[in-house]
Scaffold this active site. Structure first.
Site, mmCIF file in Angstrom:
data_model
loop_
_atom_site.group_PDB
_atom_site.id
_atom_site.type_symbol
_atom_site.label_atom_id
_atom_site.label_comp_id
_atom_site.label_asym_id
_atom_site.label_seq_id
_atom_site.Cartn_x
_atom_site.Cartn_y
_atom_site.Cartn_z
ATOM 1 C CG ASP A 68 -1.793 -1.183 1.350
ATOM 2 O OD1 ASP A 68 -2.064 -1.802 0.314
ATOM 3 O OD2 ASP A 68 -2.197 -1.520 2.475
ATOM 4 C CG LEU A 118 -4.741 -11.679 -8.884
ATOM 5 C CD1 LEU A 118 -5.539 -11.260 -10.109
ATOM 6 C CD2 LEU A 118 -3.969 -12.959 -9.161
HETATM 7 O O1 F6P Z 1 -2.306 -3.864 3.617
HETATM 8 C C1 F6P Z 1 -2.210 -4.713 2.538
HETATM 9 C C2 F6P Z 1 -3.553 -5.113 2.062
HETATM 10 O O2 F6P Z 1 -3.327 -5.925 0.948
HETATM 11 C C3 F6P Z 1 -4.538 -3.969 1.767
HETATM 12 O O3 F6P Z 1 -4.271 -3.332 0.552
HETATM 13 C C4 F6P Z 1 -5.855 -4.695 1.831
HETATM 14 O O4 F6P Z 1 -6.915 -3.840 2.160
HETATM 15 C C5 F6P Z 1 -5.635 -5.687 2.921
HETATM 16 O O5 F6P Z 1 -4.242 -5.900 3.017
HETATM 17 C C6 F6P Z 1 -6.314 -7.012 2.699
HETATM 18 O O6 F6P Z 1 -5.971 -7.870 3.735
HETATM 19 P P1 F6P Z 1 -6.434 -9.386 3.887
HETATM 20 O O7 F6P Z 1 -5.187 -10.191 3.681
HETATM 21 O O8 F6P Z 1 -6.943 -9.482 5.265
HETATM 22 O O9 F6P Z 1 -7.465 -9.678 2.837
#
Ligand code: F6P
Length: 369
Positions: free
Chosen positions: A149, A294
């Site tokens: 992010d 992905l």
């Molecule tokens: O912080 C990384 C991230 O991939 C975010 O972009 C996303 O909102 C979140 O983690 C998703 O996390 P999870 O692995 O719980 O689906």
């Protein structure tokens, strides 16, 4: 003068990001060149707090052999979790309910008992906040900024971001032709939580016509105008990148679910909402592509690989210099160290005066404002 180091532990926490294995490799190689021993804690701190889940051991030795040939691999050989905060660890109660319990003392006792002198903690804001709290309790800790992010403060970039942007850009490149063939509006939703870095960078690199960011609440009529202007010029398709954390002016984030404690909500679904509304308002066919996880997979780009290798070795240099409670950061052209205190709990959003944002505006990208 800090006590000399003989043994260090490394762990990876939060969502995985390409480059984690490169950090592990670099840390282990440079530590072993100093004669230090390394161990890896599995799944954040779960390897220590839930040893019964790991018949092979929740903490494993990491030798030079263990980290051979892993720098280019996605994921993490140590595993990761976003559910293992030792300061609020979910513990099942006798009545079947789950209560959050502070088990951080157990981490410190474990380090003491096993003769582990310091922790290298690789993670995003959640993991680095935990690292900072452990440092405040007396553990020697150095953090490494990880997240696709790019929303961590005090570092030019986190590792993992470049790989995610490169992949999203390639997807946009591919979507141009199918959008054009079918004269459609293609909406691409990308991760990023409450920061729009992935959307902004991939959208500009991939030639999106509109980019919707959490930092700029959008008015869809502006996007409709952009699509119509394109139609008037004979460009009968449009690409819209939507950050998962984008939201309409006066509206709400799109959320998928909350966990059992009502926090760590999952963002998602704004792309579909935008596509639905754009189809209604323009009369055009619209489709949504959600890139989701992905973006977290695959090999790190060479930029992320080098950043990760630099970060890994810098953690060992920091510990060797007696530092603790710091995060290694990228401050071009070199790495430097910043206090974890300055990073913990702070999010780096796209600033309104970002020249990348201005670049988008100057080439005619619509940001929904
Ligand atoms: O912080 C990384 C991230 O991939 C975010 O972009 C996303 O909102 C979140 O983690 C998703 O996390 P999870 O692995 O719980 O689906």
């Amino acid at each position: 003068m800090a006590t000399p180091i003989n043994r260090i532990a490394i762990n990876t926490g939060g969502g995985d990001a390409p480059g984690l294995n490169a950090v592990i490799r670099a840390t282990v190689l440079s530590a072993s060149l100093r004669g230090w021993e390394c161990v890896g804690i599995r799944d954040g701190f779960n390897g220590i707090l839930q040893p019964e889940h790991y018949p092979q051991g929740g903490v494993r030795p990491l030798t030079r052999d263990d980290v051979r040939g892993i720098a280019h691999l996605g994921g993490t050989i140590l595993g990761t979790t976003n559910k293992g905060n030792p300061f609020s660890f979910p513990v099942m109660q006798a009545d079947g309910s789950v209560k959050e319990v502070d088990r951080s003392d157990e981490i410190l006792h474990y380090f003491q008992r096993e003769g582990i002198d310091a922790l290298v903690s690789v993670g995003g804001d959640g993991s680095l906040t935990i690292a900072n709290d452990l440092h405040r309790k007396g553990l020697r800790v150095v953090g490494v900024p990880k997240t696709i992010d790019n929303d961590l403060d005090k570092t030019f970039t986190t590792f993992g971001f470049d790989t995610a942007v490169s992949f999203a850009t390639e997807c946009l490149d591919r979507l141009h032709s199918t959008a054009q063939s079918h004269q459609r509006v293609m909406v691409v939703e990308v991760m990023g939580r409450y920061a729009g870095w992935i959307a902004l960078h991939s959208g500009i690199a991939g030639g999106a016509h509109a980019i919707l960011l959490p930092e700029i609440p959008f008015d869809l009529t502006k996007v409709v105008t952009k699509i119509r202007e394109r139609e008037d010029k004979g460009r009968t398709y449009s690409l819209v990148v939507v950050a998962e954390g984008a939201l309409p002016k006066g509206g709400h984030h799109a959320l998928l679910a909350s966990n059992e404690f009502g926090h760590a909500e999952r963002l998602g679904g704004m792309g579909e909402q935008v596509a639905h509304e754009l189809a209604r308002l323009t009369g055009k066919d619209a489709r949504t592509v959600v890139l989701g996880h992905l973006l977290r997979g695959g090999s790190p780009t060479s930029f992320d690989r080098i950043a990760a290798l630099r970060f890994g070795t810098a953690t060992v240099r920091a510990l060797d210099e007696g530092l603790s409670g710091v995060m290694v950061a990228l401050a071009f052209p070199n790495v430097n160290y910043v206090n974890l205190e300055e990073v913990a709990g702070r999010m780096k959003a796209v600033p309104p005066d970002s020249d990348t944002l201005q670049t988008g505006r100057d080439i005619g990208v619509c940001f929904g404002d």
